[in-house]
Design an enzyme around this catalytic site. Structure first.
Site, mmCIF file in Angstrom:
data_model
loop_
_atom_site.group_PDB
_atom_site.id
_atom_site.type_symbol
_atom_site.label_atom_id
_atom_site.label_comp_id
_atom_site.label_asym_id
_atom_site.label_seq_id
_atom_site.Cartn_x
_atom_site.Cartn_y
_atom_site.Cartn_z
ATOM 1 N N TYR A 106 0.817 -1.203 0.000
ATOM 2 C CA TYR A 106 0.000 0.000 0.000
ATOM 3 C C TYR A 106 0.859 1.265 0.000
ATOM 4 O O TYR A 106 0.447 2.303 -0.482
ATOM 5 C CB TYR A 106 -0.927 -0.003 1.213
ATOM 6 C CG TYR A 106 -2.022 -1.039 1.157
ATOM 7 C CD1 TYR A 106 -2.706 -1.278 -0.034
ATOM 8 C CD2 TYR A 106 -2.387 -1.780 2.273
ATOM 9 C CE1 TYR A 106 -3.719 -2.221 -0.093
ATOM 10 C CE2 TYR A 106 -3.399 -2.720 2.225
ATOM 11 C CZ TYR A 106 -4.062 -2.942 1.032
ATOM 12 O OH TYR A 106 -5.067 -3.868 0.958
ATOM 13 N N THR B 70 -6.442 -12.612 3.509
ATOM 14 C CA THR B 70 -6.600 -11.509 2.561
ATOM 15 C C THR B 70 -7.010 -10.251 3.303
ATOM 16 O O THR B 70 -7.467 -10.300 4.443
ATOM 17 C CB THR B 70 -7.707 -11.801 1.534
ATOM 18 O OG1 THR B 70 -8.995 -11.770 2.202
ATOM 19 C CG2 THR B 70 -7.505 -13.143 0.873
ATOM 20 N N ASP B 71 -6.855 -9.113 2.645
ATOM 21 C CA ASP B 71 -7.522 -7.913 3.122
ATOM 22 C C ASP B 71 -9.017 -8.111 2.869
ATOM 23 O O ASP B 71 -9.442 -9.049 2.184
ATOM 24 C CB ASP B 71 -6.983 -6.676 2.393
ATOM 25 C CG ASP B 71 -7.186 -5.400 3.192
ATOM 26 O OD1 ASP B 71 -8.064 -5.385 4.075
ATOM 27 O OD2 ASP B 71 -6.471 -4.417 2.935
ATOM 28 N N TYR B 72 -9.816 -7.224 3.424
ATOM 29 C CA TYR B 72 -11.274 -7.348 3.418
ATOM 30 C C TYR B 72 -11.819 -7.516 1.984
ATOM 31 O O TYR B 72 -11.739 -6.610 1.170
ATOM 32 C CB TYR B 72 -11.839 -6.088 4.062
ATOM 33 C CG TYR B 72 -13.276 -6.113 4.471
ATOM 34 C CD1 TYR B 72 -13.645 -6.298 5.791
ATOM 35 C CD2 TYR B 72 -14.291 -5.905 3.536
ATOM 36 C CE1 TYR B 72 -14.970 -6.272 6.193
ATOM 37 C CE2 TYR B 72 -15.625 -5.888 3.918
ATOM 38 C CZ TYR B 72 -15.958 -6.079 5.246
ATOM 39 O OH TYR B 72 -17.281 -6.055 5.616
ATOM 40 N N ALA C 126 -10.676 -9.137 -0.512
ATOM 41 C CA ALA C 126 -9.684 -8.985 -1.585
ATOM 42 C C ALA C 126 -9.852 -10.023 -2.689
ATOM 43 O O ALA C 126 -9.538 -9.749 -3.852
ATOM 44 C CB ALA C 126 -8.271 -9.059 -1.013
#
Length: 334
Positions: A1, A74-76, A78
């Site tokens: 990010y 994973t991210d939310y 993803a």
């Protein structure tokens, strides 16, 4: 990010392996070497391949080169968002994520709805699904969740730790040390022997905005606005006058969007010039002016990037008018 192009959330990341290894990967590698238990895949793509479907990143680098033994979440949603990258429907992105080395699908339920069919069709191996489950279960076992699924979570403990004075004071001290004093002309700060203060601005009486973006379970009812904080410190020895001065923004569409997501913005329907005139009148009667301006908590943060970093709405006009009064002016930028 941290390397997304143009600083926009979730945007693509494009860099050489040399830069990646030398500048970006060392802290992650250090965390793995220190025994971190889990790693999260990001939304964005890395050199053209989304991280959540990037086998080089999640398996070759993380597990084979660094010998990471924990689980990858994973991210939310993803995995769901792999479809937005053009990688296929739910069944296809389920296959790609699992084969890349993802163990846990956060919230999206792509694995839940599709892995059984992936196995039937031979696009995913049963052994790889078992391995992913084993990694998640091992983490739960190490945390003691098999013996106590709600370990450390109780109403009694919440009463013991949440909003306790010592913790609140520690948080306040951290916040105080994070503030930046850009300049202090004529040594206006700290305020000394001031009997009459005008506190002005759209964010001056906004406890919710003191929490900022992504405050999780933060309770605005427990927050203290800058206006109230000045009153608390000054007590009966000072007179504090408040004026709204300007709306956070005059963009009705943006206001509606912010309020849909909990912004709770109260908009003054009066013309902007009338609001500024009221603020100037209050400033002229005071010894010093504290202007609290900036962005509402939902304007900038995850999935919310402004194209212009200037003050929104008529706030800059408000500051110019306050400065023109000649009164000492303290600007608090939120």
């Amino acid at each position: 990010y941290g390397a997304a192009e143009a600083g926009r959330d979730y945007n693509t990341t494009d860099m050489s392996r040399q830069r990646m290894y030398n500048e970006y990967l060392p802290p992650y590698k250090a965390a793995v070497e220190a025994g971190v238990g889990s790693v999260m895949s990001s939304f964005n793509d890395i050199n053209g391949i989304p991280a959540t479907a990037n086998k080089w990143l999640m398996t070759d680098l993380l597990r084979k080169q660094w010998n990471f033994l924990g689980f990858v979440a994973t991210d939310y949603t993803a995995i769901n968002e792999l479809s937005a990258h053009g990688l296929g429907d739910d069944k296809k992105v389920s296959e790609l994520a699992l084969n890349a080395g993802i163990d846990m699908d956060m919230v999206g339920e792509i694995f839940l709805r599709n892995l059984a069919q992936n196995i039937k069709e031979g696009t995913v191996k049963q052994a790889d699904v078992d391995q992913a489950c084993r990694r998640v279960l091992e983490a739960k076992y190490r945390l003691g969740l098999f013996q106590d699924p709600y370990h450390g979570v109780s109403e009694a403990r919440a009463k013991q730790v949440l909003m306790q004075p010592a913790f609140v004071q520690a948080a306040r001290d951290v916040a105080r040390r994070s503030l930046v004093l850009l300049k202090n002309d004529n040594q206006t700060l700290p305020l000394k022997n001031t009997a009459n203060i005008a506190v002005i601005g759209p964010l001056a009486d906004r406890p919710l905005d003191m929490l900022g973006n992504w405050s999780g379970a933060g309770d605005a009812k427990q927050a203290v606005s800058i206006l109230q904080g000045i009153k608390n410190v000054g007590g009966a020895t000072i007179r504090v006058t408040y004026a709204h001065g300007a709306n956070v923004t005059e963009d009705a569409q943006l206001i509606a969007r912010l309020n849909e997501h909990g912004g709770q913005l109260d908009i003054d329907p009066r013309p902007a010039d009338a609001q500024i005139a009221e603020a100037v009148a209050a400033a002229q009667k005071a010894e010093v002016v504290v202007a609290v301006v900036g962005e509402s908590q939902g304007m900038t943060g995850e999935a919310a990037s402004r194209a212009d970093i200037g003050l929104p709405g008529r706030q800059l006009d408000l500051l110019k008018a306050l400065k023109a009064t000649g009164k000492p002016l303290v600007v608090v930028l939120c």
